[in-house]
Design a protein around this motif. Structure first.
Motif, PDB file in Angstrom:
ATOM      1  N   PHE A  30     -16.145  -0.668 -37.085  1.00 48.68           N
ATOM      2  CA  PHE A  30     -15.483  -1.104 -38.312  1.00 48.68           C
ATOM      3  C   PHE A  30     -15.014  -2.558 -38.271  1.00 48.68           C
ATOM      4  O   PHE A  30     -14.495  -3.066 -39.258  1.00 48.68           O
ATOM      5  CB  PHE A  30     -14.302  -0.187 -38.620  1.00 48.68           C
ATOM      6  CG  PHE A  30     -14.735   1.227 -38.879  1.00 48.68           C
ATOM      7  CD1 PHE A  30     -15.481   1.542 -39.998  1.00 48.68           C
ATOM      8  CD2 PHE A  30     -14.415   2.240 -37.992  1.00 48.68           C
ATOM      9  CE1 PHE A  30     -15.896   2.833 -40.242  1.00 48.68           C
ATOM     10  CE2 PHE A  30     -14.815   3.543 -38.221  1.00 48.68           C
ATOM     11  CZ  PHE A  30     -15.565   3.845 -39.352  1.00 48.68           C
ATOM     12  N   GLY A  31     -15.214  -3.232 -37.143  1.00 51.59           N
ATOM     13  CA  GLY A  31     -14.781  -4.615 -37.018  1.00 51.59           C
ATOM     14  C   GLY A  31     -15.443  -5.543 -38.013  1.00 51.59           C
ATOM     15  O   GLY A  31     -14.805  -6.461 -38.548  1.00 51.59           O
ATOM     16  N   ASP A  32     -16.711  -5.327 -38.293  1.00 49.81           N
ATOM     17  CA  ASP A  32     -17.408  -6.170 -39.271  1.00 49.81           C
ATOM     18  C   ASP A  32     -16.767  -6.051 -40.648  1.00 49.81           C
ATOM     19  O   ASP A  32     -16.654  -7.032 -41.379  1.00 49.81           O
ATOM     20  CB  ASP A  32     -18.887  -5.795 -39.360  1.00 49.81           C
ATOM     21  CG  ASP A  32     -19.693  -6.290 -38.177  1.00 49.81           C
ATOM     22  OD1 ASP A  32     -19.198  -7.195 -37.470  1.00 49.81           O
ATOM     23  OD2 ASP A  32     -20.800  -5.779 -37.961  1.00 49.81           O
ATOM     24  N   HIS A  33     -16.353  -4.841 -41.014  1.00 47.89           N
ATOM     25  CA  HIS A  33     -15.714  -4.647 -42.317  1.00 47.89           C
ATOM     26  C   HIS A  33     -14.365  -5.370 -42.379  1.00 47.89           C
ATOM     27  O   HIS A  33     -14.040  -5.985 -43.393  1.00 47.89           O
ATOM     28  CB  HIS A  33     -15.525  -3.159 -42.612  1.00 47.89           C
ATOM     29  CG  HIS A  33     -16.809  -2.390 -42.630  1.00 47.89           C
ATOM     30  ND1 HIS A  33     -17.791  -2.617 -43.561  1.00 47.89           N
ATOM     31  CD2 HIS A  33     -17.279  -1.412 -41.823  1.00 47.89           C
ATOM     32  CE1 HIS A  33     -18.808  -1.818 -43.333  1.00 47.89           C
ATOM     33  NE2 HIS A  33     -18.524  -1.070 -42.279  1.00 47.89           N
ATOM     34  N   LEU A  34     -13.612  -5.303 -41.283  1.00 49.34           N
ATOM     35  CA  LEU A  34     -12.331  -6.017 -41.236  1.00 49.34           C
ATOM     36  C   LEU A  34     -12.550  -7.526 -41.296  1.00 49.34           C
ATOM     37  O   LEU A  34     -11.835  -8.243 -41.991  1.00 49.34           O
ATOM     38  CB  LEU A  34     -11.558  -5.641 -39.973  1.00 49.34           C
ATOM     39  CG  LEU A  34     -11.067  -4.198 -39.890  1.00 49.34           C
ATOM     40  CD1 LEU A  34     -10.499  -3.911 -38.515  1.00 49.34           C
ATOM     41  CD2 LEU A  34     -10.045  -3.928 -40.965  1.00 49.34           C
ATOM     42  N   ASN A  35     -13.553  -8.001 -40.566  1.00 47.38           N
ATOM     43  CA  ASN A  35     -13.873  -9.436 -40.598  1.00 47.38           C
ATOM     44  C   ASN A  35     -14.281  -9.874 -42.003  1.00 47.38           C
ATOM     45  O   ASN A  35     -13.879 -10.941 -42.469  1.00 47.38           O
ATOM     46  CB  ASN A  35     -14.982  -9.768 -39.613  1.00 47.38           C
ATOM     47  CG  ASN A  35     -14.541  -9.677 -38.178  1.00 47.38           C
ATOM     48  OD1 ASN A  35     -13.354  -9.613 -37.883  1.00 47.38           O
ATOM     49  ND2 ASN A  35     -15.502  -9.653 -37.280  1.00 47.38           N
ATOM     50  N   ASP A  36     -15.084  -9.056 -42.680  1.00 45.05           N
ATOM     51  CA  ASP A  36     -15.514  -9.385 -44.038  1.00 45.05           C
ATOM     52  C   ASP A  36     -14.335  -9.437 -45.003  1.00 45.05           C
ATOM     53  O   ASP A  36     -14.275 -10.308 -45.876  1.00 45.05           O
ATOM     54  CB  ASP A  36     -16.553  -8.381 -44.544  1.00 45.05           C
ATOM     55  CG  ASP A  36     -17.882  -8.509 -43.828  1.00 45.05           C
ATOM     56  OD1 ASP A  36     -18.131  -9.566 -43.205  1.00 45.05           O
ATOM     57  OD2 ASP A  36     -18.680  -7.547 -43.882  1.00 45.05           O
TER      58      ASP A  36
END
Length: 106
Positions: A30-36
């Motif tokens: 889920f890190g990519d979603h948080l980064n986005d």
């Protein structure tokens, strides 16, 4: 001794490692979603502020989430009855595998 009790008694000593693996894997998925989300929030800010925001999220945010969530999840794992412990561990890693496979297709 039932299979559930035998398996859970062999797994319970590793509850801290299992909890850390679950938290770390969740952060990776889920890190990519948080980064986005952060990128959308700071996209109109100056470069130095965007850099500070991403440093804070990656260095402090993800580290803090790991440090705070792991003991909470470990406490939950230690309190569960044998069959629930095994069911949660198996189902969570199956869910992680399915999520990872789904994201790979996109």
């Amino acid at each position: 001794m039932t299979f559930w009790h035998w398996a859970a008694s062999n797994i319970r000593p590793y509850s801290d490692d299992i909890a850390l693996a679950m938290v770390a894997t969740g952060l990776v998925i889920f890190g990519d979603h948080l980064n986005d989300m952060l990128r959308l929030l700071v996209k109109r800010q100056p470069l130095w502020l965007r850099l500070l925001a991403f440093i804070a999220l990656c260095a402090v945010g993800y580290g803090a989430l790991s440090v705070w969530l792991t003991p909470m999840l470990e406490g939950l794992l230690r309190r569960l009855p044998d069959w629930q412990l095994l069911a949660l561990i198996i189902s969570s890693f199956v869910a992680v595998a399915l999520l990872a496979q789904k994201q790979k297709r996109v």
